[in-house]
Design a protein around this motif. Structure first.
Motif, mmCIF file in Angstrom:
data_model
loop_
_atom_site.group_PDB
_atom_site.id
_atom_site.type_symbol
_atom_site.label_atom_id
_atom_site.label_comp_id
_atom_site.label_asym_id
_atom_site.label_seq_id
_atom_site.Cartn_x
_atom_site.Cartn_y
_atom_site.Cartn_z
ATOM 1 N N ARG A 324 0.820 -1.215 0.000
ATOM 2 C CA ARG A 324 0.000 0.000 0.000
ATOM 3 C C ARG A 324 0.854 1.266 0.000
ATOM 4 N NH1 ARG A 324 -2.390 -4.396 -0.226
ATOM 5 N NH2 ARG A 324 -4.232 -4.918 1.010
ATOM 6 N N SER A 325 1.908 1.293 -0.816
ATOM 7 C CA SER A 325 2.821 2.434 -0.812
ATOM 8 C C SER A 325 2.751 3.202 -2.126
ATOM 9 C CB SER A 325 4.264 1.959 -0.574
ATOM 10 O OG SER A 325 5.180 3.012 -0.745
ATOM 11 N N ASP A 330 5.240 4.864 -7.332
ATOM 12 C CA ASP A 330 5.786 5.933 -8.173
ATOM 13 C C ASP A 330 7.197 5.591 -8.641
ATOM 14 O OD1 ASP A 330 3.495 7.411 -7.996
ATOM 15 O OD2 ASP A 330 4.232 8.800 -6.462
ATOM 16 N N LYS A 331 7.994 4.967 -7.765
ATOM 17 C CA LYS A 331 9.363 4.589 -8.147
ATOM 18 C C LYS A 331 9.352 3.558 -9.268
ATOM 19 C CE LYS A 331 11.645 5.502 -3.712
ATOM 20 N NZ LYS A 331 12.328 4.899 -2.541
ATOM 21 N N VAL A 332 8.446 2.605 -9.181
ATOM 22 C CA VAL A 332 8.372 1.580 -10.231
ATOM 23 C C VAL A 332 7.901 2.206 -11.544
ATOM 24 C CG1 VAL A 332 7.349 -0.605 -10.933
ATOM 25 C CG2 VAL A 332 7.927 -0.220 -8.535
ATOM 26 N N LEU A 333 6.924 3.107 -11.472
ATOM 27 C CA LEU A 333 6.449 3.771 -12.689
ATOM 28 C C LEU A 333 7.550 4.611 -13.314
ATOM 29 C CD1 LEU A 333 2.835 4.880 -11.677
ATOM 30 C CD2 LEU A 333 3.509 2.960 -13.131
ATOM 31 N N ALA A 334 8.382 5.241 -12.484
ATOM 32 C CA ALA A 334 9.508 6.017 -13.016
ATOM 33 C C ALA A 334 10.509 5.112 -13.718
ATOM 34 C CB ALA A 334 10.198 6.779 -11.875
ATOM 35 N N ARG A 399 -2.672 9.201 -16.007
ATOM 36 C CA ARG A 399 -3.874 8.423 -15.705
ATOM 37 C C ARG A 399 -3.530 7.148 -14.939
ATOM 38 N NH1 ARG A 399 -7.707 8.371 -21.025
ATOM 39 N NH2 ARG A 399 -8.924 7.001 -19.658
ATOM 40 N N VAL A 400 -2.443 6.483 -15.332
ATOM 41 C CA VAL A 400 -2.046 5.253 -14.637
ATOM 42 C C VAL A 400 -1.637 5.564 -13.195
ATOM 43 C CG1 VAL A 400 -0.244 3.486 -14.526
ATOM 44 C CG2 VAL A 400 -1.404 3.956 -16.694
ATOM 45 N N ARG A 401 -0.852 6.614 -12.996
ATOM 46 C CA ARG A 401 -0.419 6.986 -11.643
ATOM 47 C C ARG A 401 -1.622 7.320 -10.767
ATOM 48 N NH1 ARG A 401 1.008 11.569 -8.665
ATOM 49 N NH2 ARG A 401 2.755 11.210 -7.216
ATOM 50 N N SER A 402 -2.551 8.087 -11.317
ATOM 51 C CA SER A 402 -3.739 8.459 -10.565
ATOM 52 C C SER A 402 -4.591 7.234 -10.233
ATOM 53 C CB SER A 402 -4.560 9.467 -11.372
ATOM 54 O OG SER A 402 -5.764 9.785 -10.708
ATOM 55 N N ARG A 403 -4.724 6.322 -11.196
ATOM 56 C CA ARG A 403 -5.555 5.138 -10.989
ATOM 57 C C ARG A 403 -4.944 4.213 -9.932
ATOM 58 N NH1 ARG A 403 -10.611 4.969 -12.861
ATOM 59 N NH2 ARG A 403 -9.950 5.360 -15.020
ATOM 60 N N GLU A 442 14.185 -1.268 -1.350
ATOM 61 C CA GLU A 442 13.880 -0.263 -2.377
ATOM 62 C C GLU A 442 12.408 0.136 -2.315
ATOM 63 O OE1 GLU A 442 13.841 0.130 -7.261
ATOM 64 O OE2 GLU A 442 14.839 -1.579 -6.301
ATOM 65 N N MET A 443 11.535 -0.834 -2.108
ATOM 66 C CA MET A 443 10.110 -0.544 -2.027
ATOM 67 C C MET A 443 9.784 0.365 -0.832
ATOM 68 S SD MET A 443 8.557 -2.031 -4.565
ATOM 69 C CE MET A 443 10.003 -1.564 -5.494
ATOM 70 N N PHE A 444 10.434 0.083 0.304
ATOM 71 C CA PHE A 444 10.151 0.850 1.519
ATOM 72 C C PHE A 444 11.000 2.106 1.643
ATOM 73 C CE2 PHE A 444 8.421 -3.303 2.835
ATOM 74 C CZ PHE A 444 7.207 -2.908 3.364
ATOM 75 N N GLY A 445 11.962 2.279 0.743
ATOM 76 C CA GLY A 445 12.775 3.490 0.771
ATOM 77 C C GLY A 445 13.891 3.465 1.795
ATOM 78 N N TYR A 446 14.461 2.272 2.058
ATOM 79 C CA TYR A 446 15.541 2.141 3.031
ATOM 80 C C TYR A 446 16.801 1.628 2.351
ATOM 81 C CZ TYR A 446 12.682 2.770 7.266
ATOM 82 O OH TYR A 446 11.897 3.280 8.256
ATOM 83 N N ASN A 447 17.944 1.881 3.000
ATOM 84 C CA ASN A 447 19.179 1.201 2.635
ATOM 85 C C ASN A 447 19.052 -0.255 3.054
ATOM 86 O OD1 ASN A 447 21.929 0.177 3.934
ATOM 87 N ND2 ASN A 447 22.425 1.469 2.160
ATOM 88 N N SER A 448 19.431 -1.197 2.187
ATOM 89 C CA SER A 448 19.204 -2.616 2.473
ATOM 90 C C SER A 448 19.977 -3.081 3.707
ATOM 91 C CB SER A 448 19.563 -3.471 1.256
ATOM 92 O OG SER A 448 20.926 -3.313 0.926
ATOM 93 N N GLY A 449 21.212 -2.597 3.887
ATOM 94 C CA GLY A 449 21.996 -2.996 5.053
ATOM 95 C C GLY A 449 21.357 -2.524 6.348
ATOM 96 N N TYR A 450 20.884 -1.284 6.332
ATOM 97 C CA TYR A 450 20.254 -0.719 7.522
ATOM 98 C C TYR A 450 18.937 -1.422 7.829
ATOM 99 C CZ TYR A 450 18.032 2.723 10.587
ATOM 100 O OH TYR A 450 17.394 3.340 11.632
ATOM 101 N N LEU A 451 18.143 -1.673 6.789
ATOM 102 C CA LEU A 451 16.865 -2.345 6.995
ATOM 103 C C LEU A 451 17.082 -3.767 7.513
ATOM 104 C CD1 LEU A 451 13.794 -2.143 6.749
ATOM 105 C CD2 LEU A 451 13.984 -3.002 4.404
ATOM 106 N N GLY A 452 18.135 -4.432 7.041
ATOM 107 C CA GLY A 452 18.436 -5.781 7.520
ATOM 108 C C GLY A 452 18.737 -5.800 9.017
ATOM 109 N N LYS A 453 19.446 -4.789 9.496
ATOM 110 C CA LYS A 453 19.751 -4.709 10.939
ATOM 111 C C LYS A 453 18.477 -4.455 11.740
ATOM 112 C CE LYS A 453 24.494 -3.054 10.350
ATOM 113 N NZ LYS A 453 25.435 -1.920 10.563
#
Length: 528
Positions: A324-325, A330-334, A399-403, A442-453
Motif C-alpha cells: 500500500r505504498s 511511483d518509483k516503479v512507474l519512473a 492516468r495510470v499513476r492516478s488510478r 527499495e520498495m520501503f525506501g531504506y538502505n538494504s543494510g540498515y533495513l536488515g539490521k
C-alpha cells in the motif's frame, strides 16, 4: 543559343572543335571545356549544358562512365560521342546510354554540322514542349503541384522537380514542410476538419505564407513565410489560433534552400510525426525537440535487457501495491518510464509495456482474499482502458499513476503499522515469491543494510532465515495434507528440491518425506 560543353583529354581536339565550325550560326555557344571525365562531370553539374560533346575513351572516368553518371539524375541531357575507335561494343553501350550521336575522329566538318542541326531541332522541340507543360502546370492548383513534387510513384528527375518548383511561382530564401495530425471526435471529425482547413487557408495560404496540401491522413503546409520557416514558436502560435481548441500534433522538417529539394523536408517531418504519442497536444515536433525528449537514451545492445537483475517491473509494482505504498509505486512507474524512453519504443510498444506490467501486478493482487480480488479485477480493467485510450504518453502516465493511487486508497491507503510489521505481513503473504531484502528495501525506501539490521533486532532473525522459517512452516502444512515433496518445494518458493530438503531438515530436524509419512500416518514413507 544552346550551351555546349566539350570533354576530351587531347588539347588539340578541344581547340580544333572550337574552330572547325561557326557555332553561333548553328545556334550554339561553347561555354567551357574539360580535360577528363571527372572534370567534365563537375562542370556539367555547374553549367547544365544543353549538349555535351565527349570523348568515348579517357583515362580515369571514360566518356561513357560520365554519361551514365549524368543519366542517374537527368534523362534529358544530350550527348555527342567522339571516338577514334569504331568498335561496335562502344557504339552499343553509347546507344543504351541514350546519346544523340556518334562521331569518329578525326571529325569531319560537314558530319559535325549535320549532327548539330539534328540536335538543335530536338532541343527546340523539347523547349516548345517544356513551355507548353509550364503553361499547363501554371493552371493547376498549387496544392496539386506540391503533391506531385512529393508523392510521385517514381522518383522525379532533377529537371522535373525544377519544372514543378518553377510552376509553383513562390520565391523565398528557404522552405519547410509542416504536417498536422488532428484529433477530432468520430462524429464531428468531418465538420471540424473542414472548418480547420478553411481557417488554415485564410491564415496561411491566402496571405501567401504557405501552400496547404493533403498528405494521407495529415494536413500538409509548404511553409514560405520566413518567420514560420525559422521559428517553431511562431508557427505553433499560428496553428493554435487556427485549431481553435481542436487537439493536434505537428511536425516540421528541416529547412531547404530550394523548392526542388522540399521532399527531403517532407520525409523527415513524416518520420517525426510517428513519435507524436510522446509529445503533448499542440507541440511542434522537430529534430531538436525529438532528440531532447529522448536525451540520454540509446538503442539497447543485442541481447541487452533480456535478463534484467531483480524481479520484473510487474512484480516490483505488485510489491508496491501489496504494501500500500504510493511512493514505491511511483518509483516503479519512473523505472518503467525510463525503460520506454531508453529503448525508444514506438506508441504500440509503449502501450504494450505498460499493459504487461499492470496486468502482472494487479493480476497477482486479484489472487488474494475475495474482497481484494473483486476490487483488483475492476481496477485491472480500468487501468488497461487508461493505457489504450490515452491520447499521449504524458496522459497515459498521469492516468495510470492516478488510478494506482486510487486503488491503494481503496485498499485502505498506507498501513499505519511500522515498516517492519508491514515487511513481516508481506513475507507471510508472498513467501512463494523470489523475495530479496534489496528489493523490499527499495520498495520501503531504506538502505538494504540498515533495513536488515532493523529486521534482525525486531524479529531476532536475519531476513533470509525468517523467510526460510515461514516457508518451512507452510511446507509442513502442505506435507500434512499429503502433497508430494517436489510439489511442496515449488509451492513454497524453492525451485530446487534438494535445497528445500536441506532447509527443511535444518529447521525441523527430519526430512520432508519422513515428516509427511509421520503426519499422514503412512509408515512406508517416501514420495508416491
Amino acid at each position: 543559343m544552346f550551351k555546349v560543353l566539350i570533354v576530351d583529354d587531347e588539347p588539340m581536339i578541344r581547340e580544333g572543335l572550337r574552330t572547325i565550325v561557326d557555332w553561333a550560326s548553328e545556334g550554339f555557344e561553347i561555354v567551357d571545356t574539360a580535360s577528363n571525365g571527372k572534370e567534365g562531370l563537375e562542370k556539367f553539374g555547374r553549367l547544365a549544358p544543353d549538349l555535351t560533346i565527349v570523348d568515348i575513351r579517357m583515362p580515369g572516368m571514360s566518356g561513357l562512365d560520365l554519361i551514365e553518371k549524368v543519366r542517374q539524375d537527368n534523362s534529358e541531357a544530350h550527348f555527342l560521342i567522339l571516338s577514334g575507335y569504331a568498335e561496335f561494343d562502344y557504339a552499343k553501350r553509347a546507344i543504351v546510354s541514350g546519346v544523340s550521336g556518334y562521331l569518329l575522329k578525326p571529325v569531319d566538318e560537314e558530319e559535325l554540322i549535320d549532327e548539330l542541326r539534328r540536335v538543335r531541332e530536338m532541343l527546340e522541340r523539347e523547349r516548345t514542349a517544356r513551355s507548353a507543360r509550364m503553361e499547363q502546370d501554371a493552371a493547376l492548383p498549387k496544392a496539386q503541384l506540391v503533391e506531385e513534387l512529393l508523392f510521385e510513384d517514381e522518383p522525379l528527375e532533377e529537371t522535373q522537380r525544377a519544372r514543378l518548383a518553377e510552376a509553383l511561382g513562390v520565391a523565398a530564401p528557404a522552405y519547410r514542410i509542416a504536417l498536422l495530425d488532428v484529433h477530432a471526435g468520430a462524429e464531428a471529425e468531418s465538420r471540424q476538419l473542414a472548418a480547420l482547413r478553411q481557417r488554415l487557408k485564410e491564415m496561411f495560404e491566402e496571405k501567401g505564407d504557405a501552400i496547404m496540401f493533403s498528405a494521407g491522413p495529415h494536413i500538409g503546409l509548404l511553409l514560405v513565410r520566413q518567420s514560420y520557416v525559422e521559428r517553431g514558436e511562431a508557427l505553433r502560435s499560428a496553428l493554435l489560433e487556427a485549431a481553435g481548441g481542436l487537439a493536434f500534433h505537428a511536425a516540421r522538417g528541416p529547412a531547404v534552400p530550394e523548392l526542388a529539394a522540399v521532399a527531403l523536408s517532407f520525409r523527415e517531418a513524416e518520420g517525426l510525426l510517428h513519435a507524436r504519442f510522446f509529445f503533448e497536444s499542440g507541440e511542434i515536433i522537430e529534430r531538436e525537440s525529438y532528440e531532447e525528449r529522448f536525451a540520454g537514451t540509446r538503442e539497447p545492445a543485442a541481447g541487452e535487457g533480456d535478463s534484467e537483475e531483480g524481479p520484473p517491473l510487474g512484480d516490483k509494482l505488485y510489491y508496491a501495491l501489496d504494501i500500500r505504498s504510493r511512493d514505491a509505486a511511483d518509483k516503479v512507474l519512473a523505472e518503467l518510464d525510463r525503460q520506454v524512453l531508453l529503448r525508444r519504443m514506438d506508441e504500440s510498444a509503449a502501450r504494450s509495456e505498460y499493459s504487461r506490467a499492470l496486468s502482472l501486478a494487479v493480476g497477482k493482487l486479484s489472487s488474494g482474499e475475495a474482497s481484494a480480488a473483486e476490487l483488483s479485477r475492476k481496477f485491472q480493467s480500468l487501468l488497461l482502458s487508461d493505457v489504450n485510450h490515452s491520447q499521449t504518453y504524458g496522459e497515459l502516465k498521469q492516468r495510470v499513476r492516478s488510478r494506482l493511487g486510487e486503488l491503494i486508497d481503496r485498499f485502505g491507503g498506507a498501513n499505519k503499522d511500522t515498516v517492519l510489521k508491514q515487511m513481516i505481513d508481506f513475507i507471510r503473504r508472498n513467501y512463494s515469491e523470489n523475495l530479496k531484502l534489496e528489493v523490499l528495501a527499495e520498495m520501503f525506501g531504506y538502505n538494504s543494510g540498515y533495513l536488515g539490521k532493523l529486521f534482525k533486532n525486531y524479529t531476532g532473525e536475519y531476513f533470509n532465515a525468517f523467510v526460510d522459517k515461514v516457508r518451512v512452516e507452510k511446507a509442513k502444512e502442505l506435507l500434512a495434507q499429503g502433497l508430494k515433496v517436489h510439489q511442496v518445494a515449488a509451492r513454497v518458493g524453492y525451485s530446487n528440491a534438494d535445497y528445500f530438503h536441506a532447509k527443511f531438515r535444518k529447521y525441523v530436524g527430519t526430512s520432508p518425506s519422513a515428516f509427511r509419512s509421520e503426519a499422514s500416518g503412512d509408515q512406508q514413507g517416501g514420495e508416491h
